[in-house]
Scaffold this motif. Structure first.
Motif, PDB file in Angstrom:
ATOM      1  N   THR A 117       0.807  -1.043   0.044  1.00  0.00           N
ATOM      2  CA  THR A 117       0.132  -0.087  -0.127  1.00  0.00           C
ATOM      3  C   THR A 117       0.696   1.422   0.005  1.00  0.00           C
ATOM      4  O   THR A 117       0.450   2.178  -0.642  1.00  0.00           O
ATOM      5  CB  THR A 117      -0.812   0.041   1.021  1.00  0.00           C
ATOM      6  OG1 THR A 117      -1.718  -1.041   1.242  1.00  0.00           O
ATOM      7  CG2 THR A 117      -1.984   1.224   1.215  1.00  0.00           C
ATOM      8  N   GLY A 323      -6.446   7.955  -2.226  1.00  0.00           N
ATOM      9  CA  GLY A 323      -7.479   7.639  -1.487  1.00  0.00           C
ATOM     10  C   GLY A 323      -8.184   6.353  -1.601  1.00  0.00           C
ATOM     11  O   GLY A 323      -8.413   5.580  -0.771  1.00  0.00           O
ATOM     12  N   ILE A 324      -8.307   5.889  -3.047  1.00  0.00           N
ATOM     13  CA  ILE A 324      -8.834   4.781  -3.488  1.00  0.00           C
ATOM     14  C   ILE A 324      -8.028   3.519  -3.035  1.00  0.00           C
ATOM     15  O   ILE A 324      -8.416   2.374  -2.399  1.00  0.00           O
ATOM     16  CB  ILE A 324      -9.259   4.657  -4.704  1.00  0.00           C
ATOM     17  CG1 ILE A 324     -10.539   5.765  -4.928  1.00  0.00           C
ATOM     18  CG2 ILE A 324      -9.590   3.417  -5.196  1.00  0.00           C
ATOM     19  CD1 ILE A 324     -10.703   5.963  -6.432  1.00  0.00           C
ATOM     20  N   LEU A 326      -5.805   3.293  -0.872  1.00  0.00           N
ATOM     21  CA  LEU A 326      -6.065   3.176   0.822  1.00  0.00           C
ATOM     22  C   LEU A 326      -7.126   2.292   1.315  1.00  0.00           C
ATOM     23  O   LEU A 326      -7.195   1.563   2.403  1.00  0.00           O
ATOM     24  CB  LEU A 326      -5.725   4.434   1.450  1.00  0.00           C
ATOM     25  CG  LEU A 326      -4.584   5.382   1.346  1.00  0.00           C
ATOM     26  CD1 LEU A 326      -4.895   6.739   2.186  1.00  0.00           C
ATOM     27  CD2 LEU A 326      -3.333   4.352   1.741  1.00  0.00           C
ATOM     28  N   VAL A 327      -8.336   2.084   0.330  1.00  0.00           N
ATOM     29  CA  VAL A 327      -9.345   1.543   1.012  1.00  0.00           C
ATOM     30  C   VAL A 327      -9.903   0.479  -0.033  1.00  0.00           C
ATOM     31  O   VAL A 327     -10.775  -0.225   0.415  1.00  0.00           O
ATOM     32  CB  VAL A 327     -10.603   2.514   1.119  1.00  0.00           C
ATOM     33  CG1 VAL A 327     -10.358   3.742   2.134  1.00  0.00           C
ATOM     34  CG2 VAL A 327     -10.958   3.085  -0.152  1.00  0.00           C
ATOM     35  N   ALA A 328      -9.386   0.161  -1.142  1.00  0.00           N
ATOM     36  CA  ALA A 328     -10.076  -0.505  -2.089  1.00  0.00           C
ATOM     37  C   ALA A 328      -9.212  -2.004  -2.157  1.00  0.00           C
ATOM     38  O   ALA A 328      -7.899  -1.843  -1.840  1.00  0.00           O
ATOM     39  CB  ALA A 328     -10.284   0.190  -3.503  1.00  0.00           C
ATOM     40  N   ASP A 329      -9.686  -3.004  -2.970  1.00  0.00           N
ATOM     41  CA  ASP A 329      -8.841  -3.946  -3.556  1.00  0.00           C
ATOM     42  C   ASP A 329      -8.799  -3.925  -4.910  1.00  0.00           C
ATOM     43  O   ASP A 329      -9.465  -3.469  -5.546  1.00  0.00           O
ATOM     44  CB  ASP A 329      -9.150  -5.447  -2.962  1.00  0.00           C
ATOM     45  CG  ASP A 329     -10.576  -5.649  -3.507  1.00  0.00           C
ATOM     46  OD1 ASP A 329     -11.167  -5.645  -4.355  1.00  0.00           O
ATOM     47  OD2 ASP A 329     -11.184  -6.815  -2.646  1.00  0.00           O
ATOM     48  N   ASP A 332     -12.221  -5.097  -7.057  1.00  0.00           N
ATOM     49  CA  ASP A 332     -13.269  -4.050  -7.014  1.00  0.00           C
ATOM     50  C   ASP A 332     -12.837  -2.697  -7.851  1.00  0.00           C
ATOM     51  O   ASP A 332     -13.651  -2.193  -8.472  1.00  0.00           O
ATOM     52  CB  ASP A 332     -13.220  -3.309  -5.420  1.00  0.00           C
ATOM     53  CG  ASP A 332     -13.881  -4.518  -4.535  1.00  0.00           C
ATOM     54  OD1 ASP A 332     -14.571  -5.264  -5.019  1.00  0.00           O
ATOM     55  OD2 ASP A 332     -13.682  -4.503  -3.485  1.00  0.00           O
TER      56      ASP A 332
END
Length: 409
Positions: A117, A323-324, A326-329, A332
């Motif tokens: 990440t 931002g994406i 940091l939160v998505a896989d 997705d």
């Protein structure tokens, strides 16, 4: 202030290849094989056909409207402002998700598990910085990354040829019609790089001639590469590729050619960087075009007077991508990207269909096939990605309606 025309045919083809080869060849096989199974080559053929129809529509439109913004600008001119806005908004949100997917793929090939990440975030920040210092630097770096990527893919092909006779790939699950179409929708993500050429219409030399040629050349080259890589993965790994973060490195490992695995990892990392670089560039230009028409905040329409690039747009795009990440896989991100991009090309086909006969380069049948293909593929994408995509598209529509109402007052 207009953007400077500095990109040649070679530059444009390199940017398109950098987007398409990096955008999927090192990332898309795991999710696509998971749904298409033994029908993976059929899914690849469907994705390539839809991409070809869309590419010819983009080429026909770009020849008449050689300005920044791609289908956002084309649909505004050929259909109307609302169609242009929806196309531009779908492009921006879909390609921002593509940026996140490419950053994740780069990190999967270049970094150990616990650092992926962080490395992905640093890659986005570094390439956004490169873009802020001029488009000719972007084109030069993309050429270098494409060459390195192709050398790595050559190593994959060689190791696959050596391993295939003795390989015992895990059997792929049987194909279903729905699975093949969903696989085609995910694989379409890999072919969408030619959009980057069209969105840079204001920076290409002799755009009415250069852009159509560059789109067809880049797409044709990418199709050949994808077919060869698909065969290598299926014949050496089979179902073992499902769930792998770096399937092409696994192909080299199965071959027993120890020296090729790090070469493939380097190639995977550089291909992903090439795609990420071209993606950020294209999104920045569409954001610029939308901001010029107040469809996005006007402060994003500023072009840096020294470097002649939309620096504010590039920086904002990079922040959203981070931002994406940091939160998505990865799955997705690919599904969401395909959702936005397929809707974008649906509108592109409609705009090309409406063009007059005297500027038409391709038969209307191609635009009909492309539009139907986009509708079919978008309807088979993963449900979560489609629901989130629908929500984000509606949020954009709501923003424009509010802005228009406030302007009227």
């Amino acid at each position: 202030m207009p953007l400077a025309r500095r990109l040649s045919l070679t530059d444009a083809v390199a940017i398109g290849l950098g987007s398409m080869i990096g955008a999927g060849v090192f990332a898309v096989w795991s999710p696509a094989l998971g749904v298409a199974g033994s029908g993976i080559l059929i899914a690849l053929g469907i994705a390539a056909l839809v991409a070809f129809c869309n590419a010819t529509s983009s080429a026909q439109l770009a020849a008449v409207h050689p300005v920044a913004g791609g289908t956002y600008a084309y649909a505004r001119a050929e259909i109307g402002p609302w169609s242009g806005f929806i196309a531009g908004w779908c492009f921006v949100i879909g390609k921002i998700a593509s940026c996140a997917a490419m950053a994740m793929t780069f990190a999967a090939y270049a970094a150990p598990e616990g650092w992926r990440t962080t490395v992905a975030v640093l890659a986005v920040a570094a390439l956004a910085t490169v873009n802020c210092f001029g488009v000719t630097r972007t084109a030069l770096l993309t050429r270098i990354l494409v060459v390195v990527s192709l050398l790595g893919l050559a190593a994959v092909m060689a190791s696959a040829v050596a391993a295939a006779p003795a390989a015992a790939p895990a059997p792929l699950p049987s194909a279903t019609a729905y699975g093949v179409l969903q696989g085609a929708g995910l694989l379409f993500f890999a072919f969408a790089g030619y959009a980057r050429i069209a969105t840079m219409g204001e920076e290409v030399i002799d755009p009415s001639r250069t852009i159509p040629r560059a789109i067809v050349l880049a797409l044709g080259g990418a199709v050949v590469v994808y077919v060869l890589v698909a065969l290598a993965v299926v014949l050496t790994l089979g179902a073992d590729a499902v769930g792998s973060a770096h399937p092409l490195a696994d192909v080299a490992a199965v071959a027993g050619w120890g020296w090729t695995e790090p070469v493939v990892r380097v190639a995977g990392a550089t291909a992903s960087l090439g795609a990420l670089l071209a993606l950020i560039t294209g999104i920045g230009r569409t954001t610029l075009a939308m901001a010029r028409e107040s469809d996005l905040p006007r402060f994003l329409a500023v072009i840096d007077p020294r470097w002649q690039v939309p620096q504010r747009a590039e920086i904002v795009v990079a922040m959203v991508v981070i931002g994406i990440v940091l939160v998505a896989d990865l799955r997705d991100a690919i599904g969401f990207s395909s959702f936005g991009v397929l809707l974008y090309y649906l509108i592109a086909n409609a705009a090309a269909f409406r063009q007059r006969a005297d500027v038409r380069r391709y038969p209307r049948a191609l635009q009909v096939i492309g539009a139907i293909g986009c509708l079919v593929l978008v309807s088979t994408l993963p449900v979560v990605a489609s629901l989130i995509g629908t929500g984000v598209v509606l949020a954009g529509v709501g923003y424009r309606m509010l802005r228009l109402r406030l302007t009227a007052r």
